[in-house]
Structure formats: C-alpha cells, structure tokens
Design a protein around this motif. Structure first.
Motif, short mmCIF file in Angstrom:
data_model
loop_
_atom_site.label_atom_id
_atom_site.label_comp_id
_atom_site.label_asym_id
_atom_site.label_seq_id
_atom_site.Cartn_x
_atom_site.Cartn_y
_atom_site.Cartn_z
N SER A 39 1.64 1.59 -3.82
CA SER A 39 0.60 1.40 -4.84
C SER A 39 -0.73 2.07 -4.51
CB SER A 39 0.33 -0.09 -5.05
OG SER A 39 1.49 -0.72 -5.49
N LEU A 40 -0.97 2.40 -3.24
CA LEU A 40 -2.27 2.97 -2.90
C LEU A 40 -2.17 4.49 -2.92
CD1 LEU A 40 -5.03 1.87 -2.15
CD2 LEU A 40 -4.43 2.15 0.24
N ARG A 41 -3.01 5.12 -3.75
CA ARG A 41 -2.97 6.58 -3.88
C ARG A 41 -4.34 7.16 -3.55
NH1 ARG A 41 1.64 5.83 -4.25
NH2 ARG A 41 3.15 6.43 -5.83
N ILE A 42 -4.33 8.28 -2.84
CA ILE A 42 -5.56 9.04 -2.67
C ILE A 42 -5.62 9.95 -3.89
CG2 ILE A 42 -6.74 10.76 -1.28
CD1 ILE A 42 -5.36 9.51 1.16
N THR A 43 -6.56 9.65 -4.82
CA THR A 43 -6.55 10.32 -6.12
C THR A 43 -7.48 11.53 -6.15
OG1 THR A 43 -8.19 8.71 -6.83
CG2 THR A 43 -5.92 8.28 -7.43
N LEU A 50 -5.47 -0.95 7.81
CA LEU A 50 -5.05 0.44 7.56
C LEU A 50 -6.11 1.38 8.13
CD1 LEU A 50 -3.77 0.34 3.88
CD2 LEU A 50 -2.50 0.01 5.98
N LEU A 100 -8.15 -4.83 -2.48
CA LEU A 100 -8.32 -4.00 -3.67
C LEU A 100 -7.50 -4.61 -4.79
CD1 LEU A 100 -8.02 -0.22 -2.67
CD2 LEU A 100 -10.06 -1.56 -3.11
N TYR A 102 -10.67 1.33 -8.03
CA TYR A 102 -10.92 2.54 -7.24
C TYR A 102 -11.72 2.18 -6.00
CZ TYR A 102 -9.50 5.81 -10.90
OH TYR A 102 -8.78 6.53 -11.79
N TRP A 131 0.82 -1.21 0.00
CA TRP A 131 0.00 0.00 0.00
C TRP A 131 0.86 1.26 0.00
CZ3 TRP A 131 0.23 3.62 3.86
CH2 TRP A 131 0.83 3.24 5.05
N MET A 165 -9.73 6.63 -3.79
CA MET A 165 -8.40 6.03 -3.71
C MET A 165 -8.28 5.02 -4.84
SD MET A 165 -8.48 5.23 0.32
CE MET A 165 -6.76 4.84 0.46
N LYS A 166 -7.05 4.80 -5.27
CA LYS A 166 -6.85 3.85 -6.35
C LYS A 166 -5.61 3.00 -6.08
CE LYS A 166 -6.42 3.37 -11.32
NZ LYS A 166 -5.99 3.94 -12.59
N ASN A 167 -5.71 1.74 -6.44
CA ASN A 167 -4.55 0.86 -6.41
C ASN A 167 -3.85 0.99 -7.77
OD1 ASN A 167 -2.67 -1.14 -6.36
ND2 ASN A 167 -4.12 -2.83 -6.11
N ILE A 168 -2.74 1.75 -7.80
CA ILE A 168 -2.04 1.97 -9.07
C ILE A 168 -1.00 0.88 -9.33
CG2 ILE A 168 -2.38 4.47 -8.99
CD1 ILE A 168 0.64 4.60 -8.15
N GLY A 169 -0.90 -0.08 -8.40
CA GLY A 169 0.09 -1.14 -8.57
C GLY A 169 -0.41 -2.25 -9.49
N ILE A 217 -3.99 -5.25 -3.08
CA ILE A 217 -3.56 -4.68 -1.81
C ILE A 217 -4.59 -5.04 -0.75
CG2 ILE A 217 -3.03 -2.57 -0.52
CD1 ILE A 217 -2.35 -1.22 -3.10
N HIS A 218 -4.13 -5.56 0.36
CA HIS A 218 -5.02 -5.79 1.49
C HIS A 218 -5.05 -4.51 2.32
CE1 HIS A 218 -5.41 -10.13 0.84
NE2 HIS A 218 -4.17 -10.05 0.40
#
Lengths: 146, 43
Positions: free
Chosen positions: A118-122, B14, B29, B34, A115, B1-5, B9-10
């Motif tokens: 790879s996890l972004r607040i967009t 969080l 995710l 998104y 995270w 939010m987006k997983n751009i990987g 992702i767990h």
C-alpha cells in the motif's frame, strides 16, 4: 538384516500419508499472495487460525480424528488469498486409509506487511547544486540536464 | 509518498537505506494520506 531394516522402514513410511505441500512455504509475502496446497491423494483440509484441522485426543473418543469445525476443505477453485499475517496448517485426509486417514501436519507462517502493498513513492524531487554564474556553457548544460 | 491502501500503515521502524538515509518515527499514515519527506535546507 540391513536390507530388512531398509525394507521395513520403507513399508512403515508407505503406511503414512505425506503431508500436503504448501506453496509458498511461508515468510514475508506481499498482500494478495495466493497459497496453493497439493497432495498426492485424498482431500486437503486447512485452517487459518493456527489450530489443527483435525480434532484429536490421545485417548480417542467419538470426535477424535474428525475434521475440525474451523477447518476448510481446500479446492483449487477456491484459492487462499493472503490479506494479513497468519499461520496456515493443513493435513491430507484420505478415508480409504482406514489405519490412519490423516497425514502429518504441514505448517506455514506468513507475514503480510501493509506497507509492501500500500505504500508508494509517488514523486521524487531533486534540486541540483546551482550552476556557476560565471560559466555560461555550464549554465546551459545544467539547464539541459534539468 | 502515499498510502494507496484502504487501511492505515504504521511506518515506524521503516527506513530508507540507499540514496538517502532516513528512519521514520513512530507514525501512522491513514488511508489515502500523502507524506512529504524533505531535507532541512538549514541543517
């Protein structure tokens, strides 16, 4: 006697090679972090599977003291890039030191959290309190702020 | 939010601790997915 002990301890230390320096030294890191290994002399061998880069058995034997099959020789041109959590173990090997060519073991444990990379607040949306309908100036001001 | 990987992702465990307070449930995710987090207007 005291000086003799100090000299003796310094001499003993000089017989052993220092373990390689690992940078960063471990802990939580973002994915894609590059690890650097440095040593004063010789070659650095490392593993990423948690095993010792040196094959060793207390009783000795032919294979004892060899480079482990899973060990990788470190070269700055071939950087170690962290993509997942792992334990890195490294030793310096200097064959010119016939007494004990291996240094002590250096160890670093890395935690790579997906995270973090790879996890972004967009997008962030904010809905303010509706303005007072009786207050014309405040309405304009709120409009401006929006 | 987006997983751009490129992998899932767990997000369980969080939390948002500043600005808003929210702890994610045990959720995965997938890559490129998104997630929209909104306040319930009728709490």
């Amino acid at each position: 006697m005291r000086q003799w002990l100090l000299d003796r301890a310094a001499w003993i230390d000089a017989q052993f090679m220092r373990p390689p320096q690992i940078t960063p030294s471990g802990g939580p890191v973002p994915s894609g972090t590059t690890v650097t290994l440095t040593s004063g002399s010789g070659e650095v061998y490392y593993t990423l599977d948690g095993t010792d880069p040196r094959v060793w058995s207390p009783a000795g034997g032919r294979a004892s003291g060899d480079v482990s099959p899973s060990a990788i020789r470190y070269s700055p041109g071939l950087p170690i890039v962290l993509q997942q959590s792992l334990v890195l173990k490294a030793r310096t090997l200097d064959r010119r030191n016939t007494y004990n060519p291996w240094s002590g073991l250096a160890k670093a444990s890395y935690r790579v959290d997906a995270w973090q990379s790879s996890l972004r607040i967009t997008e962030l949306m904010y809905h303010p309190v509706d303005p007072d309908p009786c207050d014309a100036i405040a309405q304009e001001a709120y409009e401006y702020v929006r | 939010m987006k997983n751009i990987g490129t992998g899932p992702i767990h997000v369980g465990g969080l939390r948002f601790t500043e600005g808003i307070r929210f702890a994610f449930p045990d959720l995965e995710l997938a890559a490129g997915v998104y997630l929209i987090l909104a306040k319930d207007p009728t709490p």
